[in-house]
Scaffold this motif. Sequence first.
Motif, PDB file in Angstrom:
ATOM      1  N   PHE A  87       0.849  -1.194   0.000  1.00 18.08           N
ATOM      2  CA  PHE A  87       0.000   0.000   0.000  1.00 18.08           C
ATOM      3  C   PHE A  87       0.887   1.249   0.000  1.00 18.08           C
ATOM      4  O   PHE A  87       1.922   1.291   0.669  1.00 18.08           O
ATOM      5  N   ASP A  88       0.462   2.235  -0.743  1.00 16.94           N
ATOM      6  CA  ASP A  88       1.161   3.526  -0.751  1.00 16.94           C
ATOM      7  C   ASP A  88       0.731   4.341   0.467  1.00 16.94           C
ATOM      8  O   ASP A  88      -0.469   4.475   0.737  1.00 16.94           O
ATOM      9  N   ILE A  89       1.703   4.886   1.208  1.00 14.61           N
ATOM     10  CA  ILE A  89       1.420   5.726   2.365  1.00 14.61           C
ATOM     11  C   ILE A  89       2.240   7.005   2.236  1.00 14.61           C
ATOM     12  O   ILE A  89       3.248   7.053   1.524  1.00 14.61           O
ATOM     13  N   ALA A  90       1.806   8.046   2.961  1.00 17.24           N
ATOM     14  CA  ALA A  90       2.454   9.353   2.819  1.00 17.24           C
ATOM     15  C   ALA A  90       3.757   9.438   3.591  1.00 17.24           C
ATOM     16  O   ALA A  90       4.721  10.063   3.138  1.00 17.24           O
ATOM     17  N   GLY A  91       3.821   8.841   4.783  1.00 18.01           N
ATOM     18  CA  GLY A  91       4.994   8.970   5.638  1.00 18.01           C
ATOM     19  C   GLY A  91       5.623   7.624   5.949  1.00 18.01           C
ATOM     20  O   GLY A  91       5.251   6.593   5.383  1.00 18.01           O
ATOM     21  N   PRO A  92       6.591   7.620   6.877  1.00 12.15           N
ATOM     22  CA  PRO A  92       7.268   6.371   7.217  1.00 12.15           C
ATOM     23  C   PRO A  92       6.383   5.366   7.944  1.00 12.15           C
ATOM     24  O   PRO A  92       6.720   4.187   8.007  1.00 12.15           O
ATOM     25  N   ASN A  93       5.246   5.821   8.479  1.00 12.49           N
ATOM     26  CA  ASN A  93       4.269   4.935   9.130  1.00 12.49           C
ATOM     27  C   ASN A  93       2.875   5.299   8.631  1.00 12.49           C
ATOM     28  O   ASN A  93       2.603   6.470   8.315  1.00 12.49           O
ATOM     29  N   PRO A  94       1.964   4.326   8.557  1.00  6.42           N
ATOM     30  CA  PRO A  94       0.604   4.636   8.092  1.00  6.42           C
ATOM     31  C   PRO A  94      -0.100   5.584   9.066  1.00  6.42           C
ATOM     32  O   PRO A  94       0.035   5.463  10.288  1.00  6.42           O
ATOM     33  N   THR A  95      -0.853   6.511   8.513  1.00  2.00           N
ATOM     34  CA  THR A  95      -1.700   7.368   9.335  1.00  2.00           C
ATOM     35  C   THR A  95      -2.930   6.572   9.769  1.00  2.00           C
ATOM     36  O   THR A  95      -3.186   5.474   9.248  1.00  2.00           O
ATOM     37  N   PRO A  96      -3.704   7.078  10.744  1.00  2.73           N
ATOM     38  CA  PRO A  96      -4.923   6.352  11.146  1.00  2.73           C
ATOM     39  C   PRO A  96      -5.868   6.066   9.981  1.00  2.73           C
ATOM     40  O   PRO A  96      -6.443   4.976   9.895  1.00  2.73           O
ATOM     41  N   ASP A  97      -6.035   7.040   9.087  1.00  2.00           N
ATOM     42  CA  ASP A  97      -6.914   6.811   7.931  1.00  2.00           C
ATOM     43  C   ASP A  97      -6.333   5.744   6.997  1.00  2.00           C
ATOM     44  O   ASP A  97      -7.066   4.886   6.473  1.00  2.00           O
ATOM     45  N   GLU A  98      -5.020   5.804   6.795  1.00  2.00           N
ATOM     46  CA  GLU A  98      -4.376   4.800   5.939  1.00  2.00           C
ATOM     47  C   GLU A  98      -4.457   3.407   6.572  1.00  2.00           C
ATOM     48  O   GLU A  98      -4.708   2.408   5.877  1.00  2.00           O
ATOM     49  N   GLN A  99      -4.287   3.336   7.884  1.00  2.00           N
ATOM     50  CA  GLN A  99      -4.381   2.052   8.569  1.00  2.00           C
ATOM     51  C   GLN A  99      -5.807   1.502   8.487  1.00  2.00           C
ATOM     52  O   GLN A  99      -6.010   0.283   8.352  1.00  2.00           O
ATOM     53  N   LYS A 100      -6.804   2.386   8.541  1.00  2.00           N
ATOM     54  CA  LYS A 100      -8.197   1.954   8.424  1.00  2.00           C
ATOM     55  C   LYS A 100      -8.450   1.334   7.050  1.00  2.00           C
ATOM     56  O   LYS A 100      -9.116   0.294   6.935  1.00  2.00           O
ATOM     57  N   LYS A 101      -7.933   1.971   6.012  1.00  2.00           N
ATOM     58  CA  LYS A 101      -8.099   1.423   4.659  1.00  2.00           C
ATOM     59  C   LYS A 101      -7.396   0.073   4.519  1.00  2.00           C
ATOM     60  O   LYS A 101      -7.910  -0.843   3.863  1.00  2.00           O
ATOM     61  N   ILE A 102      -6.229  -0.046   5.143  1.00  2.00           N
ATOM     62  CA  ILE A 102      -5.502  -1.328   5.088  1.00  2.00           C
ATOM     63  C   ILE A 102      -6.310  -2.421   5.785  1.00  2.00           C
ATOM     64  O   ILE A 102      -6.413  -3.554   5.283  1.00  2.00           O
ATOM     65  N   ASP A 103      -6.905  -2.086   6.930  1.00  2.00           N
ATOM     66  CA  ASP A 103      -7.716  -3.068   7.661  1.00  2.00           C
ATOM     67  C   ASP A 103      -8.965  -3.456   6.872  1.00  2.00           C
ATOM     68  O   ASP A 103      -9.365  -4.633   6.843  1.00  2.00           O
ATOM     69  N   GLU A 104      -9.600  -2.477   6.232  1.00  2.00           N
ATOM     70  CA  GLU A 104     -10.787  -2.789   5.424  1.00  2.00           C
ATOM     71  C   GLU A 104     -10.417  -3.683   4.242  1.00  2.00           C
ATOM     72  O   GLU A 104     -11.164  -4.601   3.882  1.00  2.00           O
ATOM     73  N   SER A 105      -9.264  -3.413   3.664  1.00  2.00           N
ATOM     74  CA  SER A 105      -8.804  -4.267   2.569  1.00  2.00           C
ATOM     75  C   SER A 105      -8.547  -5.689   3.054  1.00  2.00           C
ATOM     76  O   SER A 105      -8.842  -6.663   2.350  1.00  2.00           O
ATOM     77  N   TYR A 106      -8.022  -5.812   4.260  1.00  2.00           N
ATOM     78  CA  TYR A 106      -7.761  -7.153   4.805  1.00  2.00           C
ATOM     79  C   TYR A 106      -9.071  -7.899   5.072  1.00  2.00           C
ATOM     80  O   TYR A 106      -9.168  -9.115   4.842  1.00  2.00           O
ATOM     81  N   THR A 107     -10.109  -7.175   5.546  1.00  2.00           N
ATOM     82  CA  THR A 107     -11.414  -7.809   5.752  1.00  2.00           C
ATOM     83  C   THR A 107     -11.986  -8.335   4.430  1.00  2.00           C
ATOM     84  O   THR A 107     -12.501  -9.458   4.364  1.00  2.00           O
ATOM     85  N   ALA A 108     -11.878  -7.518   3.382  1.00  2.00           N
ATOM     86  CA  ALA A 108     -12.348  -7.969   2.065  1.00  2.00           C
ATOM     87  C   ALA A 108     -11.518  -9.142   1.561  1.00  2.00           C
ATOM     88  O   ALA A 108     -12.046 -10.072   0.931  1.00  2.00           O
TER      89      ALA A 108
END
Length: 206
Positions: A87-108
């Motif tokens: 996943f593309d992220i803006a900084g060296p660690n995922p932001t809360p919004d980016e982490q939420k999208k990653i989790d939703e992708s994992y659920t799918a």
Amino acid sequence: MLSVVASRRAALLVAAAGFFLLTHSHAQAQWWKRAPVDFEECADAAEKAATKAEKTSALAGCNSKFAGRRKAGGGYAYYDFLQDRTFDIAGPNPTPDEQKKIDESYTAYLANQRRSNEAAQAAMRQQLEQQEQQAQQLQQVALRTDVARVPVPVERPKVLQTIGQRPKGAPCAKGSFSCEWPRLSESLNDLKKLFNPTPGKPAKKG
């Protein structure tokens, strides 16, 4: 008196210059020791560790602090090994919004995996059922083939007459073998009796 004051001023100037130099060098040292901003800086610092054990420990700390990795064109990328996806992220660690999208992708991803597993199990059951049906059909064909190969007993034909005999009441043609054979057979039997007389009983002595 003036010379003493001048000498004191010179001493103060030297002391101030020395203090400035020490403070500046200390500030530079603090700048070089600042915390790394991403994994790559942290890994570079870990490579300078004195021992291999310290280097390994420092790299483990870098992995725990920074989830993202630098991209060649700028920005960072986060690799989720559970999904085997980046996943593309803006900084060296995922932001809360980016982490939420990653989790939703994992659920799918889990839902898709479950559907794929169910479809594979259904296909396997169907294949097993087809194999069982084919086995039953082959068994039935084999049984029919075995029954066809068993010879059906044929009724033995009855012998209506034997050589030299004719049915009773049947007309006898003169000169035919069936009519002449009984007389020839009786004549042969009479000749055998003449040449091979039956021995008589011995007479009793008086």
